[in-house]
Design a protein around this motif. Structure first.
Motif, PDB file in Angstrom:
ATOM      1  N   TYR A   1      10.885  14.957   4.661  1.00  0.00           N
ATOM      2  CA  TYR A   1      11.858  15.887   5.689  1.00  0.00           C
ATOM      3  C   TYR A   1      13.312  15.487   5.544  1.00  0.00           C
ATOM      4  N   SER A   2      14.202  16.513   5.505  1.00  0.00           N
ATOM      5  CA  SER A   2      15.454  16.031   5.308  1.00  0.00           C
ATOM      6  C   SER A   2      16.525  17.546   6.140  1.00  0.00           C
ATOM      7  N   ASP A   3      17.298  16.872   6.683  1.00  0.00           N
ATOM      8  CA  ASP A   3      18.495  17.642   7.433  1.00  0.00           C
ATOM      9  C   ASP A   3      19.647  17.213   7.390  1.00  0.00           C
ATOM     10  N   GLU A   4      20.578  17.432   6.590  1.00  0.00           N
ATOM     11  CA  GLU A   4      22.007  16.561   6.505  1.00  0.00           C
ATOM     12  C   GLU A   4      23.110  17.073   7.588  1.00  0.00           C
ATOM     13  N   ASN A   5      22.702  18.206   8.068  1.00  0.00           N
ATOM     14  CA  ASN A   5      23.885  18.594   8.739  1.00  0.00           C
ATOM     15  C   ASN A   5      23.587  18.372  10.238  1.00  0.00           C
ATOM     16  N   ILE A   6      23.061  17.613  10.728  1.00  0.00           N
ATOM     17  CA  ILE A   6      23.218  17.357  12.346  1.00  0.00           C
ATOM     18  C   ILE A   6      23.391  15.803  12.475  1.00  0.00           C
ATOM     19  N   GLU A   7      23.678  15.341  13.576  1.00  0.00           N
ATOM     20  CA  GLU A   7      23.640  14.062  14.171  1.00  0.00           C
ATOM     21  C   GLU A   7      22.248  13.176  14.099  1.00  0.00           C
ATOM     22  N   PHE A   8      22.120  12.006  14.155  1.00  0.00           N
ATOM     23  CA  PHE A   8      21.139  11.249  14.341  1.00  0.00           C
ATOM     24  C   PHE A   8      20.154  11.774  15.536  1.00  0.00           C
ATOM     25  N   SER A   9      20.755  11.959  16.535  1.00  0.00           N
ATOM     26  CA  SER A   9      20.129  12.076  17.882  1.00  0.00           C
ATOM     27  C   SER A   9      19.252  13.733  17.706  1.00  0.00           C
TER      28      SER A   9
ATOM     29  N   SER B   1       0.693  -0.998  -0.056  1.00  0.00           N
ATOM     30  CA  SER B   1       0.021   0.005   0.014  1.00  0.00           C
ATOM     31  C   SER B   1       1.000   1.233  -0.006  1.00  0.00           C
ATOM     32  N   SER B   2       1.898   1.355   0.935  1.00  0.00           N
ATOM     33  CA  SER B   2       2.747   2.435   0.894  1.00  0.00           C
ATOM     34  C   SER B   2       4.137   2.074   1.520  1.00  0.00           C
ATOM     35  N   PHE B   3       5.269   2.747   1.563  1.00  0.00           N
ATOM     36  CA  PHE B   3       6.417   2.497   2.226  1.00  0.00           C
ATOM     37  C   PHE B   3       6.960   3.761   2.427  1.00  0.00           C
ATOM     38  N   CYS B   4       7.898   3.570   3.656  1.00  0.00           N
ATOM     39  CA  CYS B   4       8.569   4.709   4.135  1.00  0.00           C
ATOM     40  C   CYS B   4       9.968   4.353   4.479  1.00  0.00           C
ATOM     41  N   SER B   5      11.002   5.208   4.178  1.00  0.00           N
ATOM     42  CA  SER B   5      12.448   5.055   4.785  1.00  0.00           C
ATOM     43  C   SER B   5      13.033   6.142   5.288  1.00  0.00           C
ATOM     44  N   ILE B   6      13.937   5.920   6.277  1.00  0.00           N
ATOM     45  CA  ILE B   6      14.606   7.065   6.721  1.00  0.00           C
ATOM     46  C   ILE B   6      16.216   6.401   6.654  1.00  0.00           C
ATOM     47  N   LYS B   7      16.892   7.058   5.982  1.00  0.00           N
ATOM     48  CA  LYS B   7      18.439   6.850   5.796  1.00  0.00           C
ATOM     49  C   LYS B   7      19.016   8.274   5.492  1.00  0.00           C
ATOM     50  N   ASN B   8      20.371   8.536   5.949  1.00  0.00           N
ATOM     51  CA  ASN B   8      21.157   9.613   5.495  1.00  0.00           C
ATOM     52  C   ASN B   8      20.337  10.828   5.593  1.00  0.00           C
ATOM     53  N   ASN B   9      19.727  10.953   7.137  1.00  0.00           N
ATOM     54  CA  ASN B   9      19.272  12.037   7.588  1.00  0.00           C
ATOM     55  C   ASN B   9      17.984  12.581   6.542  1.00  0.00           C
ATOM     56  N   THR B  10      17.153  11.699   6.074  1.00  0.00           N
ATOM     57  CA  THR B  10      16.350  12.166   4.963  1.00  0.00           C
ATOM     58  C   THR B  10      15.092  10.703   5.193  1.00  0.00           C
ATOM     59  N   ILE B  11      14.029  11.499   5.285  1.00  0.00           N
ATOM     60  CA  ILE B  11      12.750  10.607   5.352  1.00  0.00           C
ATOM     61  C   ILE B  11      11.845  10.775   4.218  1.00  0.00           C
ATOM     62  N   SER B  12      11.618   9.490   3.530  1.00  0.00           N
ATOM     63  CA  SER B  12      10.767   9.515   2.427  1.00  0.00           C
ATOM     64  C   SER B  12       9.669   8.692   2.583  1.00  0.00           C
ATOM     65  N   LEU B  13       8.401   9.260   1.919  1.00  0.00           N
ATOM     66  CA  LEU B  13       7.281   8.465   2.029  1.00  0.00           C
ATOM     67  C   LEU B  13       6.986   8.123   0.450  1.00  0.00           C
ATOM     68  N   ASN B  14       6.748   6.855  -0.006  1.00  0.00           N
ATOM     69  CA  ASN B  14       6.572   6.232  -1.603  1.00  0.00           C
ATOM     70  C   ASN B  14       7.527   6.942  -2.357  1.00  0.00           C
TER      71      ASN B  14
END
Length: 205
Positions: free
Chosen positions: A26-34, A8-21
């Motif tokens: 959302y993305s913010d490449e300049n900060i640590e994971f926490s 139905s749908s999929f979501c991924s979170i990696k490399n400080n980026t959140i993607s849906l389908n």
């Protein structure tokens, strides 16, 4: 076994980026994971007070699930018949290290119950289940690598045997600064066939 199930749908979170389908939400490449995961939580209007008490693995899994399930327009006030089948490689190792460190410190020996409670990887499933009232089957498996075939077989079996209406599947890996979340929802109707090829395709998207 009936193989006519759908993603139905999929979501991924990696490399400080959140993607849906496949589309960035959302993305913010300049900060640590926490810091990234906290900023994403606020930006995406996630509403769950316990989020800030979770360990890193649970925050990762919870936010990915929240983005995906909100897109499904679920009513979080009613019980939803959705099973959960997660997997990863490191289990809860990131939190296990923190717990072990508190045990090793003989001069300041004070193991924290708040840390200890997350020394099982399936605790993240509990957090998601509480938020969305998911009271169906749930499992967390440990594999050396992402195992699309297992996710396909296990979720299809749950659906074929009538144990659930839908299955939230995926890979939620976090070890130190390395993290990778990929969740997808399997349903009985749709247009994108739930097969190994598509599972891997979306994982690599």
């Amino acid at each position: 076994m009936n193989s006519d199930y759908y993603i139905s749908s999929f979501c991924s979170i990696k490399n400080n980026t959140i993607s849906l389908n496949g589309s960035k939400v959302y993305s913010d490449e300049n900060i640590e994971f926490s810091e990234f995961i906290k900023a994403a939580y606020k930006s995406l209007n996630t509403n769950y007070a316990k989020f800030f008490k979770m360990d890193a693995l649970s925050k990762l899994a919870f936010l990915a699930a929240d983005v995906l399930l909100k897109n499904e327009n679920l009513n979080s006030e009613e019980e939803n018949d959705i099973a959960i089948v997660f997997s990863n490689k490191a289990s809860s190792l990131d939190t296990d290290r923190k717990h072990q460190k508190s045990i090793d410190n003989e001069e300041d020996y004070f193991p924290s119950p708040a840390v200890f409670v997350y020394t099982l990887p399936n605790i993240c499933i509990g957090e998601i289940s509480i938020k969305y009232k998911l009271f169906s089957e749930n499992s967390f498996f440990i594999f050396e690598n992402f195992n699309a075939q297992h996710l396909l077989d296990y979720s299809s079996s749950l659906l074929a045997t009538g144990k659930t209406d839908k299955v939230l599947c995926g890979w939620v890996e976090l070890d130190g600064d390395q993290y990778d979340a990929y969740l997808y929802l399997v349903t009985k109707t749709g247009t994108t066939t739930h097969n190994k090829k598509n599972i891997i395709k979306f994982y690599n998207t």
